[in-house]
Design a protein around this motif. Sequence first.
Motif, PDB file in Angstrom:
ATOM      1  N   ARG A   1      40.383  60.324 -60.259  1.00 55.62           N
ATOM      2  CA  ARG A   1      40.916  60.551 -58.919  1.00 55.62           C
ATOM      3  C   ARG A   1      39.776  60.843 -57.934  1.00 55.62           C
TER       4      ARG A   1
ATOM      5  N   ALA B   1      44.084  67.974 -58.255  1.00 55.31           N
ATOM      6  CA  ALA B   1      44.352  66.650 -57.705  1.00 55.31           C
ATOM      7  C   ALA B   1      44.695  66.744 -56.224  1.00 55.31           C
TER       8      ALA B   1
ATOM      9  N   GLU C   1      41.319  62.069 -66.035  1.00 51.97           N
ATOM     10  CA  GLU C   1      42.267  61.798 -64.951  1.00 51.97           C
ATOM     11  C   GLU C   1      41.758  62.368 -63.635  1.00 51.97           C
ATOM     12  N   LEU C   2      41.246  63.586 -63.670  1.00 54.29           N
ATOM     13  CA  LEU C   2      40.761  64.214 -62.438  1.00 54.29           C
ATOM     14  C   LEU C   2      39.491  63.534 -61.942  1.00 54.29           C
TER      15      LEU C   2
ATOM     16  N   ILE D   1      49.666  63.218 -61.971  1.00 53.14           N
ATOM     17  CA  ILE D   1      48.336  62.995 -61.389  1.00 53.14           C
ATOM     18  C   ILE D   1      48.060  61.498 -61.273  1.00 53.14           C
TER      19      ILE D   1
ATOM     20  N   ASN E   1      50.478  59.875 -58.704  1.00 55.31           N
ATOM     21  CA  ASN E   1      50.535  60.553 -57.405  1.00 55.31           C
ATOM     22  C   ASN E   1      51.982  60.832 -57.000  1.00 55.31           C
TER      23      ASN E   1
ATOM     24  N   GLU F   1      42.782  65.087 -52.887  1.00 55.66           N
ATOM     25  CA  GLU F   1      43.458  64.242 -51.899  1.00 55.66           C
ATOM     26  C   GLU F   1      43.320  64.788 -50.483  1.00 55.66           C
TER      27      GLU F   1
END
Length: 550
Positions: free
Chosen positions: A318, A272, A314-315, A236, A239, A276
Amino acid sequence: LDGAARRSVASNLSMEFFPKNTVIAAQDGPPSNTLRIIKKGGVKVFLKPESGEEILVDCRGEGETFGFLSLIGRDRQWTTVVAVEDTLCYLLDKEEVFRFLASNPAFAEYFVRSHFSKYIHKTYSEMQHRSLYYGTSDRLLFTTPVGDIAAKPVVTAAEDLPIRDAARVMADRRISSLVVIDRNRNPCGIVTDRDLREKVVALSRDVAEPVRNIMSLPIIEVDARDHCFDAVLKMIRQNIHHVVVVKDGAPFGVITNHDLMMLQGSSPLAFAKDIECQTNIDGLIPVSRKINRIAGLLLKEGAKAGNIARIISELNDRLVRKVLEIAEGKQGRPPLPYCWIAYGSEGRKEQTFRTDQDNAIIVADSPTPAQAGEARVYFDELSPFVTAALSKCGFPACPANYMAANPEWRQPLRTWKRYFLDWISTPTAEALLKSLIFFDFRSVHGDETLAGDLRGRLNATVRDHELFLGHMANAIVRNAPPIGFLKSFVVEKNGEHRNELNLKVKGLAPIVDMARLFSLEKGTTETSTIERIEALRDKHAIVAEFADEL
């Protein structure tokens, strides 16, 4: 019930004690013969369908009842009931219950409505909100070592091998990656099927070129003993879709996002990917709601709090980066490099359920007044757009306005350094408060060197002003642990939470503040409390003694 009816109930009650973790009633077992009224303690009521997923129906405490549906159904026990602590119950026989149901309409209406509502509404809601991306197999992420699923061997290619030959090797071996090695046979890069698509086919590159011209750097590695969760975090964060597994210092295998999806049916990587794929803020809103449900789902599966916070952070990072990319797409390239930073719980990577926004912007120092003016206009437009978008995605605005939308908190690097110097050299109450908030900052998006430069200056300034640490320590110890003279808990004396304990202020804050203080004292760069404790384990005597307990 009126007074006479209550006296009748009291005269017909018996009592029973259930130690913690006792299964009081088992699903599909014999029906209950009594209505149980909890005098002290508490129980958990849940269903377990054939799929094996435990569905929580309710948690009940003092004054509440259980066993009613089983009692009136007469055929079997519908749910499992477990004592979550030592529990004492009053028991009312079913004959008495049926007598009151027949003679007292208010009694009947209360029990039928409240119990059926709890079973039908709560169970349906629980099943409806189960994320499509999540199942009981998700726990495998936290228990399975990476080495156990690294079935794909490491296939290598010399760095001067033509791209055409590398692609042929991948096709013949039916693999999606090659580890590139140098003349000394040391790994120096990786080529994936995505590199072939994006760097060769899409650009019509000459396939006779050496494979080193298209390899990705650096190689991202994970130890075979690490859990799959760690591989997910790295994928994540970077990427990427391939991670090299290292065992005893040597390449052992390769795992892909597909391997992780196969392991658990689906993966947090799907979230993730969902982020995106979005091209506007409206598309991010439903994705952000899914992320917010992960914490509760992982808690039910028994995941560790640290792991939950890490993956949520982390999410969320993002998602914030995606909002900023959308904003930059609308406004064009920024006139000067900048770094979007987070602080508070977000800066410490300790978010679970949503907290309010704590963010700011560090702008590179401008060589000319004209560029400084351009940058000011650019970020005056970008910051309100981003904070409003984050509010739509479930991050409410900070009540104290510690956000990039406030011009005070979007400044050149030199101004931030002056802020920190002023707070440290003149530690007033307000300066200490800002220090406790802002000194947990970390980079989320943009030029990370700006945040690194500011962190270096902060640590150097603290070293030159040791008296500041004394003022910070004095402020911290004023928030005393909530233990009274006789070791009893000190609770809130009045207000909405009278006789309750504030776990955030009295439980977590002293540990967070202490870890920050010692981290500043030793000049470490970590911002997460757990990471700070680990970093200080070998540097600070007090932390060394209590690290495991903390």
